[in-house]
Design a protein around this motif. Structure first.
Motif, mmCIF file in Angstrom:
data_model
loop_
_atom_site.group_PDB
_atom_site.id
_atom_site.type_symbol
_atom_site.label_atom_id
_atom_site.label_comp_id
_atom_site.label_asym_id
_atom_site.label_seq_id
_atom_site.Cartn_x
_atom_site.Cartn_y
_atom_site.Cartn_z
ATOM 1 N N UNK A 218 -6.031 18.452 -49.323
ATOM 2 C CA UNK A 218 -7.232 17.628 -49.510
ATOM 3 C C UNK A 218 -6.870 16.180 -49.846
ATOM 4 N N UNK A 219 -7.736 15.278 -49.432
ATOM 5 C CA UNK A 219 -7.556 13.852 -49.715
ATOM 6 C C UNK A 219 -8.697 13.412 -50.628
ATOM 7 N N UNK A 220 -8.484 13.390 -51.939
ATOM 8 C CA UNK A 220 -9.577 13.120 -52.877
ATOM 9 C C UNK A 220 -10.055 11.671 -52.804
ATOM 10 N N UNK A 221 -11.330 11.477 -53.078
ATOM 11 C CA UNK A 221 -11.918 10.143 -53.071
ATOM 12 C C UNK A 221 -11.986 9.593 -54.489
ATOM 13 N N UNK A 222 -12.436 8.351 -54.585
ATOM 14 C CA UNK A 222 -12.496 7.674 -55.890
ATOM 15 C C UNK A 222 -13.519 8.305 -56.824
ATOM 16 N N UNK A 223 -14.394 9.174 -56.296
ATOM 17 C CA UNK A 223 -15.358 9.844 -57.162
ATOM 18 C C UNK A 223 -14.761 10.994 -57.944
ATOM 19 N N UNK A 224 -13.560 11.408 -57.612
ATOM 20 C CA UNK A 224 -12.926 12.518 -58.338
ATOM 21 C C UNK A 224 -12.634 12.091 -59.781
ATOM 22 N N UNK A 225 -12.957 12.969 -60.702
ATOM 23 C CA UNK A 225 -12.772 12.680 -62.119
ATOM 24 C C UNK A 225 -13.979 12.035 -62.773
ATOM 25 N N UNK A 226 -14.974 11.636 -61.975
ATOM 26 C CA UNK A 226 -16.177 11.013 -62.521
ATOM 27 C C UNK A 226 -17.297 12.044 -62.670
ATOM 28 N N UNK A 227 -18.119 11.840 -63.664
ATOM 29 C CA UNK A 227 -19.290 12.706 -63.825
ATOM 30 C C UNK A 227 -20.275 12.423 -62.703
ATOM 31 N N UNK A 256 -21.207 25.418 -59.458
ATOM 32 C CA UNK A 256 -20.015 25.363 -60.322
ATOM 33 C C UNK A 256 -19.176 24.123 -59.987
ATOM 34 N N UNK A 257 -19.839 23.057 -59.583
ATOM 35 C CA UNK A 257 -19.149 21.830 -59.167
ATOM 36 C C UNK A 257 -18.127 21.387 -60.202
ATOM 37 N N UNK A 258 -16.913 21.092 -59.739
ATOM 38 C CA UNK A 258 -15.800 20.633 -60.566
ATOM 39 C C UNK A 258 -15.423 19.243 -60.078
ATOM 40 N N UNK A 259 -15.578 18.234 -60.930
ATOM 41 C CA UNK A 259 -15.344 16.868 -60.470
ATOM 42 C C UNK A 259 -13.871 16.525 -60.280
ATOM 43 N N UNK A 260 -12.996 17.478 -60.463
ATOM 44 C CA UNK A 260 -11.572 17.269 -60.168
ATOM 45 C C UNK A 260 -11.121 18.035 -58.922
ATOM 46 N N UNK A 261 -12.056 18.669 -58.237
ATOM 47 C CA UNK A 261 -11.741 19.455 -57.041
ATOM 48 C C UNK A 261 -12.412 18.814 -55.829
ATOM 49 N N UNK A 262 -11.653 18.382 -54.826
ATOM 50 C CA UNK A 262 -12.269 17.755 -53.642
ATOM 51 C C UNK A 262 -13.062 18.764 -52.812
ATOM 52 N N UNK A 263 -14.291 18.392 -52.448
ATOM 53 C CA UNK A 263 -15.191 19.260 -51.699
ATOM 54 C C UNK A 263 -15.373 18.743 -50.267
ATOM 55 N N UNK A 264 -15.505 19.679 -49.355
ATOM 56 C CA UNK A 264 -15.927 19.338 -48.002
ATOM 57 C C UNK A 264 -17.343 18.769 -48.070
ATOM 58 N N UNK A 265 -17.668 17.812 -47.160
ATOM 59 C CA UNK A 265 -19.000 17.224 -47.116
ATOM 60 C C UNK A 265 -19.577 17.424 -45.721
ATOM 61 N N UNK A 266 -20.771 18.017 -45.628
ATOM 62 C CA UNK A 266 -21.418 18.274 -44.344
ATOM 63 C C UNK A 266 -22.790 17.600 -44.320
ATOM 64 N N UNK A 267 -23.011 16.753 -43.315
ATOM 65 C CA UNK A 267 -24.303 16.124 -43.082
ATOM 66 C C UNK A 267 -25.118 16.999 -42.131
#
Length: 480
Positions: A218-227, A256-267
């Motif tokens: 996974x390639x995490x974005x700058x939102x990782x670690x943020x509430x 169970x969203x974890x802000x340190x785990x990168x998630x797939x995003x589907x539009x």
């Protein structure tokens, strides 16, 4: 061991010899054949080094001058041998490298001396036989041959030891480049041209000029670690402010969203006459119920409110909404997908033409490349899946095939024209047919699914009450 230093020595007895100069050239590549620039290359024992240029090439050069009876080196200096005793003289106290090899290439001496002096070469040999000595002064090299009994001669041309292939002999050659394992090889001949290939450390992600490898990390974005934003529900809607106003966006985030785990995003893009709430109610074209491992965030933006719900401005909406999600949620930026039906599929297909840097792939149901604003194609590939009902009289089959062929044109493997590959289509009876193209880059697959049916997205096989489209799409998405 017998060696001594006699500074200020005048050499009275010398020998006629021919010096050996070498020019070592080569190029450095990575495992994919791409040239590596700014790599550090070195002959550490001889004190030569340089870096590769913009095309991965390098040159290491050793030059010297020869006079009858005396060997003049670049320092300048002189070297001679008599009865196995080496005499050397130079104008300064720079290091002088003296090496001795036996007849099969084993190095029995490797010493740095300074200034001027004499060395009894016989003191370093343990047995009868022929030996070879190399004396390195500055940029000049003198090669000598002698026996354990003290007789001597000189070697001509390439040093004899360089021709030996025994493991561990010859000159150590190092190549060091950032992001690669250090390459350390032994060169049996320095007067040559070499091609060197650097490898990545084990476990390193492969690198490509464009795109990602299958099953990449996974390639995490700058939102990782943020509430996550407090004003946005985990499942619901919010009014998204963007550069041209506000637009309602539906969202579903794993509970169970974890802000340190990168998630797939589907539009999910809705059709003409549809709305974002309808996409959400249908589980984003049936994909959300299949996300049993809760790996994906789903969003569905509202169209522009016109009869044609997606226009040129909506490409900017997509960019700004994606940037917002990546800034405020932990998104895997290498796994962003867009889906849609009818006009929504035409918009997703349009995004596939020039958003390949941010979209991994699209899945489009009953699509076309007409009656919608389309950006110019960037020429880059993308993973593409299309679903077609062969009785669709709105986005007719030839329209869907034309959109598919655009994707095929840029996803072809090894220069092949993938549009010439004949896909198997539904033959008029039995279940649907999904065809995965062979003449495409495996990193940019193209899947084409067909069945009898009209202008609907949720096609079903005969006798079935559940659509096969979500499972086929989920399988397509999960291969990455």
């Amino acid at each position: 061991m017998k060696y001594s230093f006699m500074f200020g020595l005048t050499i009275a007895i010398a020998m006629a010899s021919t010096a050996h100069a070498f020019i070592l050239t080569g190029k450095v590549f990575d495992e994919k054949g791409k040239r590596v620039k700014d790599a550090f290359v070195s002959l550490p024992d001889l004190g030569f080094s340089t870096t590769t240029d913009g095309v991965g090439a390098f040159t290491l050069r050793d030059t010297e001058m020869t006079t009858m009876g005396l060997q003049r080196v670049a320092n300048p200096g002189y070297v001679s041998v008599k009865n196995g005793v080496l005499s050397f003289l130079q104008a300064n106290s720079a290091p002088v490298l003296v090496q001795i090899f036996d007849a099969v290439g084993n190095r029995v001496m490797n010493k740095f001396l300074e200034g001027a002096g004499v060395v009894d070469l016989r003191g370093f040999v343990k047995a009868e036989g022929t030996y070879f000595a190399r004396v390195k002064m500055g940029s000049a090299v003198q090669n000598l041959k002698f026996t354990a009994r003290g007789t001597y001669g000189s070697s001509f041309g390439t040093p004899t030891v360089h021709g030996l292939k025994k493991e561990g002999t010859g000159e150590s050659f190092l190549v060091i480049a950032e992001g690669f394992d250090t390459l350390n090889v032994v060169l049996a001949n320095l007067d040559t041209n070499v091609k060197l290939v650097l490898t990545k450390p084990k476990g390193t992600e492969p690198e490509y000029e464009f795109g990602w490898g299958l099953k990449n990390e996974p390639v995490p974005t700058r939102g990782c670690g943020k509430a996550a934003p407090g004003n946005i529900p985990k499942s619901g809607s919010w009014d998204f402010p963007w550069s041209k106003g506000e637009r309602t966006v539906r969202i579903d985030v794993p509970d169970n969203y974890d802000n340190n785990k990168p998630y797939r995003l589907v539009f999910g893009m809705h059709c003409m006459g549809g709305w974002a709430g309808g996409v959400q109610q249908e589980g984003y074209y049936g994909l959300k119920p299949l996300d049993t491992e809760k790996t994906t965030i789903f969003i569905a933006p509202e169209g522009n409110g016109d009869q044609a719900p997606w226009g040129q401005d909506d490409y900017t909406l997509f960019d700004e909404l994606l940037a917002f999600m990546q800034s405020n949620y932990c998104i895997d930026s290498s796994r962003v997908f867009s889906t849609g039906f009818s006009y929504g599929s035409m918009f997703s297909n349009g995004l596939s033409r020039n958003r390949q840097d941010v979209l991994r792939g699209v899945a489009v149901y009953e699509t076309a490349e007409v009656n919608i604003w389309l950006p110019q194609h960037s020429g880059k590939p993308i993973a593409w899946m299309g679903v077609l009902g062969l009785q669709d009289d709105l986005c007719r089959p030839e329209m869907g095939r034309a959109a598919r062929n655009t994707a095929l044109k840029y996803a072809s493997a090894e220069g092949k024209d993938a549009t010439k590959e004949q896909a198997q289509e539904y033959g008029g009876n039995g279940p649907h047919v999904c065809y995965d193209y062979k003449d495409v880059d495996p990193r940019f697959p193209v899947r084409w699914c067909t069945q009898n049916g009209g202008h609907i997205w949720d096609h079903k096989d005969p006798g079935q009450f559940q659509s096969w489209v979500p499972a086929a799409t989920w399988d397509f998405i999960n291969q990455f």
